[in-house]
Design a protein around this motif. Structure first.
Motif, PDB file in Angstrom:
ATOM      1  N   SER A  44      -5.913 -24.092 -12.808  1.00 24.31           N
ATOM      2  CA  SER A  44      -4.936 -24.620 -13.757  1.00 24.31           C
ATOM      3  C   SER A  44      -5.263 -26.054 -14.151  1.00 24.31           C
ATOM      4  O   SER A  44      -5.039 -26.458 -15.298  1.00 24.31           O
ATOM      5  CB  SER A  44      -3.543 -24.546 -13.131  1.00 24.31           C
ATOM      6  OG  SER A  44      -2.591 -25.163 -13.958  1.00 24.31           O
ATOM      7  N   ALA A  73       2.796 -29.191 -18.028  1.00 24.41           N
ATOM      8  CA  ALA A  73       3.351 -28.056 -18.776  1.00 24.41           C
ATOM      9  C   ALA A  73       4.233 -28.546 -19.920  1.00 24.41           C
ATOM     10  O   ALA A  73       4.147 -28.047 -21.054  1.00 24.41           O
ATOM     11  CB  ALA A  73       4.146 -27.151 -17.841  1.00 24.41           C
ATOM     12  N   GLY A 130       2.710 -22.183 -20.786  1.00 24.12           N
ATOM     13  CA  GLY A 130       3.391 -21.124 -20.045  1.00 24.12           C
ATOM     14  C   GLY A 130       2.729 -20.838 -18.712  1.00 24.12           C
ATOM     15  O   GLY A 130       3.408 -20.615 -17.698  1.00 24.12           O
ATOM     16  N   MET A 131       1.397 -20.859 -18.709  1.00 27.40           N
ATOM     17  CA  MET A 131       0.667 -20.642 -17.460  1.00 27.40           C
ATOM     18  C   MET A 131       0.958 -21.761 -16.463  1.00 27.40           C
ATOM     19  O   MET A 131       1.098 -21.525 -15.256  1.00 27.40           O
ATOM     20  CB  MET A 131      -0.831 -20.543 -17.751  1.00 27.40           C
ATOM     21  CG  MET A 131      -1.205 -19.336 -18.600  1.00 27.40           C
ATOM     22  SD  MET A 131      -2.923 -19.342 -19.170  1.00 27.40           S
ATOM     23  CE  MET A 131      -3.793 -18.971 -17.651  1.00 27.40           C
ATOM     24  N   GLN A 132       1.084 -22.996 -16.961  1.00 21.95           N
ATOM     25  CA  GLN A 132       1.398 -24.130 -16.091  1.00 21.95           C
ATOM     26  C   GLN A 132       2.820 -24.018 -15.529  1.00 21.95           C
ATOM     27  O   GLN A 132       3.073 -24.414 -14.394  1.00 21.95           O
ATOM     28  CB  GLN A 132       1.254 -25.449 -16.857  1.00 21.95           C
ATOM     29  CG  GLN A 132      -0.118 -25.703 -17.458  1.00 21.95           C
ATOM     30  CD  GLN A 132      -1.154 -26.088 -16.415  1.00 21.95           C
ATOM     31  OE1 GLN A 132      -1.582 -25.251 -15.641  1.00 21.95           O
ATOM     32  NE2 GLN A 132      -1.561 -27.338 -16.403  1.00 21.95           N
ATOM     33  N   VAL A 133       3.744 -23.496 -16.334  1.00 27.53           N
ATOM     34  CA  VAL A 133       5.113 -23.293 -15.848  1.00 27.53           C
ATOM     35  C   VAL A 133       5.122 -22.297 -14.693  1.00 27.53           C
ATOM     36  O   VAL A 133       5.784 -22.514 -13.664  1.00 27.53           O
ATOM     37  CB  VAL A 133       6.031 -22.803 -16.993  1.00 27.53           C
ATOM     38  CG1 VAL A 133       7.375 -22.336 -16.438  1.00 27.53           C
ATOM     39  CG2 VAL A 133       6.241 -23.904 -18.025  1.00 27.53           C
ATOM     40  N   VAL A 134       4.394 -21.198 -14.852  1.00 23.54           N
ATOM     41  CA  VAL A 134       4.308 -20.193 -13.785  1.00 23.54           C
ATOM     42  C   VAL A 134       3.720 -20.820 -12.523  1.00 23.54           C
ATOM     43  O   VAL A 134       4.213 -20.601 -11.408  1.00 23.54           O
ATOM     44  CB  VAL A 134       3.457 -18.991 -14.238  1.00 23.54           C
ATOM     45  CG1 VAL A 134       3.201 -18.043 -13.070  1.00 23.54           C
ATOM     46  CG2 VAL A 134       4.139 -18.255 -15.383  1.00 23.54           C
ATOM     47  N   LEU A 135       2.680 -21.629 -12.688  1.00 20.06           N
ATOM     48  CA  LEU A 135       2.064 -22.285 -11.535  1.00 20.06           C
ATOM     49  C   LEU A 135       3.042 -23.246 -10.854  1.00 20.06           C
ATOM     50  O   LEU A 135       3.088 -23.333  -9.628  1.00 20.06           O
ATOM     51  CB  LEU A 135       0.802 -23.033 -11.965  1.00 20.06           C
ATOM     52  CG  LEU A 135       0.116 -23.832 -10.853  1.00 20.06           C
ATOM     53  CD1 LEU A 135      -0.349 -22.905  -9.729  1.00 20.06           C
ATOM     54  CD2 LEU A 135      -1.060 -24.630 -11.394  1.00 20.06           C
ATOM     55  N   THR A 136       3.831 -23.959 -11.653  1.00 17.08           N
ATOM     56  CA  THR A 136       4.820 -24.878 -11.085  1.00 17.08           C
ATOM     57  C   THR A 136       5.789 -24.125 -10.175  1.00 17.08           C
ATOM     58  O   THR A 136       6.109 -24.580  -9.067  1.00 17.08           O
ATOM     59  CB  THR A 136       5.611 -25.582 -12.206  1.00 17.08           C
ATOM     60  OG1 THR A 136       4.710 -26.308 -13.044  1.00 17.08           O
ATOM     61  CG2 THR A 136       6.627 -26.554 -11.616  1.00 17.08           C
ATOM     62  N   ILE A 137       6.252 -22.971 -10.639  1.00 16.88           N
ATOM     63  CA  ILE A 137       7.170 -22.157  -9.832  1.00 16.88           C
ATOM     64  C   ILE A 137       6.497 -21.722  -8.532  1.00 16.88           C
ATOM     65  O   ILE A 137       7.090 -21.781  -7.446  1.00 16.88           O
ATOM     66  CB  ILE A 137       7.646 -20.936 -10.644  1.00 16.88           C
ATOM     67  CG1 ILE A 137       8.466 -21.394 -11.852  1.00 16.88           C
ATOM     68  CG2 ILE A 137       8.455 -19.985  -9.761  1.00 16.88           C
ATOM     69  CD1 ILE A 137       8.790 -20.289 -12.837  1.00 16.88           C
ATOM     70  N   ILE A 138       5.230 -21.298  -8.628  1.00 21.82           N
ATOM     71  CA  ILE A 138       4.492 -20.862  -7.430  1.00 21.82           C
ATOM     72  C   ILE A 138       4.365 -22.012  -6.431  1.00 21.82           C
ATOM     73  O   ILE A 138       4.557 -21.841  -5.226  1.00 21.82           O
ATOM     74  CB  ILE A 138       3.101 -20.331  -7.822  1.00 21.82           C
ATOM     75  CG1 ILE A 138       3.231 -19.029  -8.618  1.00 21.82           C
ATOM     76  CG2 ILE A 138       2.230 -20.116  -6.585  1.00 21.82           C
ATOM     77  CD1 ILE A 138       1.919 -18.531  -9.209  1.00 21.82           C
TER      78      ILE A 138
END
Length: 390
Positions: free
Chosen positions: A15, A80, A163-171
């Protein structure tokens, strides 16, 4: 559980690379759509770089307050938001505004992840993680290209990466207990950190710091100068067609990415200092091939060798920081190392452009050679004067 945390860090490095090459890939469409001069990309690049340097220098304080996992989560969330801001921008000045959180987020996450891995994982993971960065940096332009090809516009390319960065933030947020557990488990193996964050004055007093900063400055100067000017050198000095030069300039990045994958295995036999020396030797061979009038094949092979040589240097230098300066100082020193690296990225490629403009682009390999010699001299001085010297 440690393998799960390592998987999260690997994904984080991918990321980290995703947005790094987006601006270059999207700019031909951006500047035409916003009706600004093509040179304005340099303004955005400088804003991002200044923010990155500032956040790198402040990373020691931030990591002490929020922890490595917390800083990583906050930084990725900032990135993000900045990328989404890029996608919603309709003016050049809006892009400049969103470049501020973009740069601030990039520097902190780079420092936090590199220091965490240097402290808690073997050298091979540092090489493979930086290989993951290369994969991310390669995938980013592909996503942007797909968005442009399908007529969705450069905004959609930025939106997808956001959007990919948002998913990574949640992870990362969900994985925060793993970061704390790993740090607690290793606490007995590491020296206690200083009670307060080190000031720049205190950092510069540590033996070897000046030498390592110059080494990082030189490395990133060489890498970025090669990245930006290799194609122009091949076309203008070697007479290679622009199409061939553009396609073969990717050999440099291929060399770095594939080299780091291979270097992960070599670290099982070689220590960090030996890995750096091997890289310096390969770069020297590549520069010699660029210097000698041996034809197109030799020049292209030289470019590939320079990429292979760059592969082990950056991750090995970072991984050696705790052993060289002590675990209690590594957090602060890695932040300053990152700042020095970004300054090299900003200053030296434009300096080469100015020098080539007043002389000839044929000085390209000589310019790389001077940087390489200084980097090698500083690395050897560093080895003799610190704990890791061997």
């Amino acid at each position: 559980m440690i393998h799960l945390l390592l998987a999260v860090i690997y994904v984080s490095f991918i990321s980290l690379g995703l947005p790094d090459s987006l601006l270059g890939a999207a700019w031909p469409s951006i500047y035409q759509g916003l009706r600004v001069p093509v040179s304005y990309s340099g303004v955005i690049f400088c804003i991002i770089s200044v923010g990155t340097v500032i956040s790198s220098l402040q990373s020691d304080r931030l990591i002490r307050k929020f922890g490595a996992g917390g800083v990583t989560a906050i930084s990725v969330a900032m990135t993000a938001a900045a990328l989404f801001g890029f996608s919603a921008s309709n003016s050049f000045w809006a892009l400049c505004l969103w470049a501020i959180p973009y740069g601030l987020g990039a520097g902190s996450v780079d420092t936090a992840l590199n220091n965490y891995v240097a402290l808690h994982f073997a050298s091979r993971h540092m090489s493979w993680l930086h290989c993951m960065w290369g994969i991310g940096a390669s995938v980013g332009p592909y996503i942007m290209g797909a968005a442009l090809t399908r007529g969705a516009g450069w905004q959609m390319g930025y939106r997808i990466i956001s959007g990919m960065q948002v998913v990574l933030t949640i992870i990362i947020v969900l994985s925060l207990p793993l970061w704390k557990a790993k740090t607690t488990a290793d606490a007995g193996e590491q020296e206690a950190a200083p009670a307060k964050a080190l000031t720049l004055k205190q950092i510069f007093r540590i033996p070897g710091v000046k030498e390592v900063l110059i080494t990082f400055f030189c490395y990133c100067s060489l890498e970025q100068t090669t990245s930006l000017w290799a194609s122009s050198y091949l076309v203008l000095n070697r007479g290679i067609s622009p199409e061939t030069a553009a396609s073969f300039a990717s050999l440099f990045f291929l060399g770095i990415t594939a080299g780091r994958a291979l270097c992960g295995f070599l670290t099982l036999k070689l220590n960090d200092a030996q890995m750096v020396r091997m890289g310096l030797g390969l770069i020297a061979m590549g520069v010699v091939l660029l210097l000698l009038p041996l034809g197109e094949t030799a020049a292209l092979a030289g470019l590939l060798l320079v990429g292979f040589g760059c592969a082990p240097i950056y991750p090995s230098l970072i991984h050696g920081t705790p052993g060289r300066f002590g675990a209690e100082n590594s957090q602060a020193i890695i932040g300053v190392q990152m700042a020095s690296a970004y300054i090299g990225n900003c200053l030296m490629p434009p300096l080469f452009g100015a020098a080539a403009n007043h002389t000839t682009i044929a000085i390209f390999p000589y310019y790389l050679l001077v940087i390489l010699i200084l980097m090698g001299a500083m690395h050897e001085t560093l080895q003799k004067g610190t704990k890791a010297g061997h």
